[in-house]
Scaffold this motif. Structure first.
Motif, PDB file in Angstrom:
ATOM      1  N   ALA A  90      33.046  20.129 -42.673  1.00  0.00           N
ATOM      2  CA  ALA A  90      31.912  19.222 -42.780  1.00  0.00           C
ATOM      3  C   ALA A  90      32.134  18.019 -41.884  1.00  0.00           C
ATOM      4  CB  ALA A  90      31.721  18.777 -44.231  1.00  0.00           C
ATOM      5  N   GLU A  91      31.222  17.814 -40.948  1.00  0.00           N
ATOM      6  CA  GLU A  91      31.267  16.636 -40.091  1.00  0.00           C
ATOM      7  C   GLU A  91      30.839  15.406 -40.900  1.00  0.00           C
ATOM      8  OE1 GLU A  91      32.420  16.773 -37.133  1.00  0.00           O
ATOM      9  OE2 GLU A  91      32.309  18.901 -36.594  1.00  0.00           O
ATOM     10  N   TYR A  92      31.186  14.237 -40.398  1.00  0.00           N
ATOM     11  CA  TYR A  92      30.869  13.000 -41.114  1.00  0.00           C
ATOM     12  C   TYR A  92      29.369  12.810 -41.251  1.00  0.00           C
ATOM     13  CZ  TYR A  92      30.329  11.291 -36.321  1.00  0.00           C
ATOM     14  OH  TYR A  92      29.942  11.136 -35.022  1.00  0.00           O
ATOM     15  N   PHE A  93      28.604  13.164 -40.209  1.00  0.00           N
ATOM     16  CA  PHE A  93      27.158  12.985 -40.287  1.00  0.00           C
ATOM     17  C   PHE A  93      26.531  13.992 -41.248  1.00  0.00           C
ATOM     18  CE2 PHE A  93      27.962  15.863 -36.738  1.00  0.00           C
ATOM     19  CZ  PHE A  93      27.057  16.890 -36.966  1.00  0.00           C
ATOM     20  N   GLN A  94      27.173  15.166 -41.426  1.00  0.00           N
ATOM     21  CA  GLN A  94      26.682  16.125 -42.410  1.00  0.00           C
ATOM     22  C   GLN A  94      26.915  15.623 -43.830  1.00  0.00           C
ATOM     23  OE1 GLN A  94      28.955  19.487 -41.014  1.00  0.00           O
ATOM     24  NE2 GLN A  94      27.179  20.399 -39.991  1.00  0.00           N
ATOM     25  N   CYS A  95      28.053  14.984 -44.057  1.00  0.00           N
ATOM     26  CA  CYS A  95      28.314  14.388 -45.375  1.00  0.00           C
ATOM     27  C   CYS A  95      27.290  13.303 -45.692  1.00  0.00           C
ATOM     28  CB  CYS A  95      29.724  13.815 -45.418  1.00  0.00           C
ATOM     29  SG  CYS A  95      31.043  15.042 -45.274  1.00  0.00           S
ATOM     30  N   VAL A  96      26.947  12.496 -44.683  1.00  0.00           N
ATOM     31  CA  VAL A  96      25.922  11.471 -44.877  1.00  0.00           C
ATOM     32  C   VAL A  96      24.581  12.120 -45.199  1.00  0.00           C
ATOM     33  CG1 VAL A  96      24.601   9.635 -43.739  1.00  0.00           C
ATOM     34  CG2 VAL A  96      27.074   9.771 -43.419  1.00  0.00           C
ATOM     35  N   GLY A  97      24.256  13.211 -44.497  1.00  0.00           N
ATOM     36  CA  GLY A  97      22.996  13.908 -44.741  1.00  0.00           C
ATOM     37  C   GLY A  97      22.923  14.501 -46.139  1.00  0.00           C
ATOM     38  N   ILE A  98      24.031  15.063 -46.613  1.00  0.00           N
ATOM     39  CA  ILE A  98      24.060  15.620 -47.968  1.00  0.00           C
ATOM     40  C   ILE A  98      23.853  14.520 -49.005  1.00  0.00           C
ATOM     41  CG2 ILE A  98      25.550  16.725 -49.683  1.00  0.00           C
ATOM     42  CD1 ILE A  98      26.792  18.333 -47.388  1.00  0.00           C
ATOM     43  N   CYS A  99      24.515  13.392 -48.801  1.00  0.00           N
ATOM     44  CA  CYS A  99      24.380  12.275 -49.749  1.00  0.00           C
ATOM     45  C   CYS A  99      22.950  11.725 -49.752  1.00  0.00           C
ATOM     46  CB  CYS A  99      25.367  11.167 -49.395  1.00  0.00           C
ATOM     47  SG  CYS A  99      27.104  11.614 -49.651  1.00  0.00           S
ATOM     48  N   THR A 100      22.364  11.530 -48.576  1.00  0.00           N
ATOM     49  CA  THR A 100      21.000  10.997 -48.522  1.00  0.00           C
ATOM     50  C   THR A 100      19.994  11.998 -49.088  1.00  0.00           C
ATOM     51  OG1 THR A 100      20.750  11.787 -46.233  1.00  0.00           O
ATOM     52  CG2 THR A 100      21.492   9.513 -46.550  1.00  0.00           C
ATOM     53  N   SER A 101      20.257  13.297 -48.916  1.00  0.00           N
ATOM     54  CA  SER A 101      19.357  14.308 -49.479  1.00  0.00           C
ATOM     55  C   SER A 101      19.381  14.255 -51.004  1.00  0.00           C
ATOM     56  CB  SER A 101      19.759  15.702 -48.996  1.00  0.00           C
ATOM     57  OG  SER A 101      19.550  15.833 -47.606  1.00  0.00           O
ATOM     58  N   PHE A 102      20.577  14.188 -51.574  1.00  0.00           N
ATOM     59  CA  PHE A 102      20.670  14.082 -53.023  1.00  0.00           C
ATOM     60  C   PHE A 102      20.016  12.796 -53.525  1.00  0.00           C
ATOM     61  CE2 PHE A 102      24.052  17.412 -53.194  1.00  0.00           C
ATOM     62  CZ  PHE A 102      23.499  18.145 -54.236  1.00  0.00           C
ATOM     63  N   LEU A 103      20.185  11.707 -52.774  1.00  0.00           N
ATOM     64  CA  LEU A 103      19.550  10.452 -53.151  1.00  0.00           C
ATOM     65  C   LEU A 103      18.034  10.589 -53.133  1.00  0.00           C
ATOM     66  CD1 LEU A 103      19.634   7.408 -53.759  1.00  0.00           C
ATOM     67  CD2 LEU A 103      19.750   7.005 -51.286  1.00  0.00           C
ATOM     68  N   GLY A 104      17.495  11.212 -52.062  1.00  0.00           N
ATOM     69  CA  GLY A 104      16.048  11.387 -51.959  1.00  0.00           C
ATOM     70  C   GLY A 104      15.490  12.285 -53.040  1.00  0.00           C
ATOM     71  N   ILE A 105      16.192  13.385 -53.336  1.00  0.00           N
ATOM     72  CA  ILE A 105      15.731  14.297 -54.388  1.00  0.00           C
ATOM     73  C   ILE A 105      15.749  13.594 -55.744  1.00  0.00           C
ATOM     74  CG2 ILE A 105      16.287  16.418 -55.624  1.00  0.00           C
ATOM     75  CD1 ILE A 105      17.391  17.510 -52.955  1.00  0.00           C
TER      76      ILE A 105
END
Length: 399
Positions: free
Chosen positions: A159-174
């Motif tokens: 997992a790249e750092y930007f992918q980890c950020v994307g996963i976190c923001t997705s969970f936040l948005g959901i």
């Protein structure tokens, strides 16, 4: 202790600002990820990210524009000319404009010592549309993006750092969209019961816990057979679209836009439960749960028969129990919510059929958002004199 009206207005204003910020943060994370994929020469991944972002944005702008056109003249007061509004939506800024409009109206109402009933109702009207659009954006873009990122991580083994950020923001948005939608439905209730912390937490948790195993199952299948995931989605989506059509939805102002709504609901149903018709929905909810569970088990079984270890070295014996535990816990919390925390309400005739919802303000009526009120009527069962207390509800749910 219930909040004072002024404190409640401030809370809603702050939540509106935070919701808009969460949307922009998720958008920025997706664009950042697409840029990183391009720089790394992974053009297909970048194209998929941008395609999901673009298609969901177009659908969102269409919903927003159709709703604005369907609202009666004079309801929204002074607004930019029609051509300017059309241009904003064409530039994919219609949803953001609605968010800014809702925050501005909320600020104006909060600044008044004694806001009028119309100003309060109009602020609710705007926030309900924003909540509905946010929910659509969540399942048209955020949830598919989360599935895509997880599939990429599982396939690549890191997992790249930007992918980890994307996963976190997705969970936040959901998470934000689910809670915001729950609050919006409660706002439509005739008795306006307060949104309890316990019921909100359980509602949020059962949705998220049931959503996560579904996303994981699709991501595992996508990582293993990326060329077949589109065929799988299309097949299941067509079945769900037929099911939605058979329920005779009547949400949009015209038959053409109604099909876009049905298509959007079918995408939501691909990941989670969403009720679109009135009546006792325990049977429909059970059918959908069994269907989605069977499909997820089939996807995981396909993955198990081909690959028992993830590229990252994490054994299957860890991932499957985690997904199964989340599903069982989410199912238990869902039953608890509908058994003890799901309120009944007495819908008056004018609130049931939405006759007051789109009357122009010069006729002395308060604006009521017929669109979300109709979904609230589907979500909250109609109370009877004998079964007006919690604990006697029928399972009759929205999300």
């Amino acid at each position: 202790m219930p909040l004072s009206p002024r404190a409640a207005l401030l809370r809603d204003l702050v939540l509106g600002v935070l919701g808009t910020a969460a949307f922009l943060l998720d958008l920025g994370a997706d664009l950042w990820a697409a840029g990183q994929y391009v720089l790394g020469g992974r053009y297909l991944w970048a194209a998929l990210v941008l395609a999901l972002l673009g298609l969901s944005s177009v659908a969102l702008q269409f919903f927003s524009w159709v709703w604005l056109r369907a609202d009666p003249a004079g309801l929204h007061g002074p607004q930019p000319p029609g051509r300017c509004l059309a241009l904003l939506h064409l530039l994919q800024l219609g949803y953001l404009y609605r968010c800014l409009q809702g925050m501005w109206q909320g600020l104006l109402v909060w600044q008044q010592e004694a806001p009028s009933a119309f100003d309060l109702a109009y602020a609710d009207f705007l926030s309900l549309d924003i909540s509905m659009l946010r929910l659509f954006e969540t399942f048209l873009e955020t949830t598919p993006q989360l599935t895509l990122v997880l599939a990429i991580v599982l396939q690549s083994g890191r997992a790249e750092y930007f992918q980890c950020v994307g996963i976190c923001t997705s969970f936040l948005g959901i998470s934000w969209a689910l809670l915001d939608y729950h609050q919006a439905l409660r706002t439509c209730l005739p008795s306006k019961p307060p949104l309890g912390l316990g019921s909100s937490a359980i509602y949020f948790l059962w949705n998220l816990l049931l959503l996560w195993p579904r996303v994981l199952a699709v991501a595992l299948f996508s990582a293993l057979l990326p060329r077949y995931v589109a065929l799988h989605f299309l097949s299941v989506w067509l079945v769900l679209l037929l099911w939605v059509w058979l329920q005779g939805t009547d949400f949009m102002p015209d038959p053409g836009s109604e099909w876009l709504y049905r298509a959007t609901v079918a995408i939501i149903l691909y990941f989670s439960w969403f009720n679109v018709s009135e009546g006792h929905t325990r049977g429909r909810a059970t059918i959908h749960l069994v269907f989605l569970l069977s499909d997820s088990v089939l996807l995981v079984t396909t993955w198990v028969t081909h690959n028992t270890w993830l590229p990252s070295g994490i054994p299957l014996q860890i991932w499957l129990p985690v997904g199964g535990t989340c599903f069982l816990l989410g199912l238990a919390l869902r039953l608890i919510y509908y058994r003890w925390l799901h309120p009944r309400c007495r819908w008056e005739p004018d609130q049931v059929d939405g006759a007051r919802s789109l009357l122009p303000p010069e006729r002395g009526q308060l604006p009521q958002n017929r669109r979300v009120t109709q979904l609230a009527r589907n979500f909250f069962p109609k109370a009877t004199d004998e079964a007006a207390l919690p604990g006697k509800e029928e399972v009759n749910g929205g999300l």
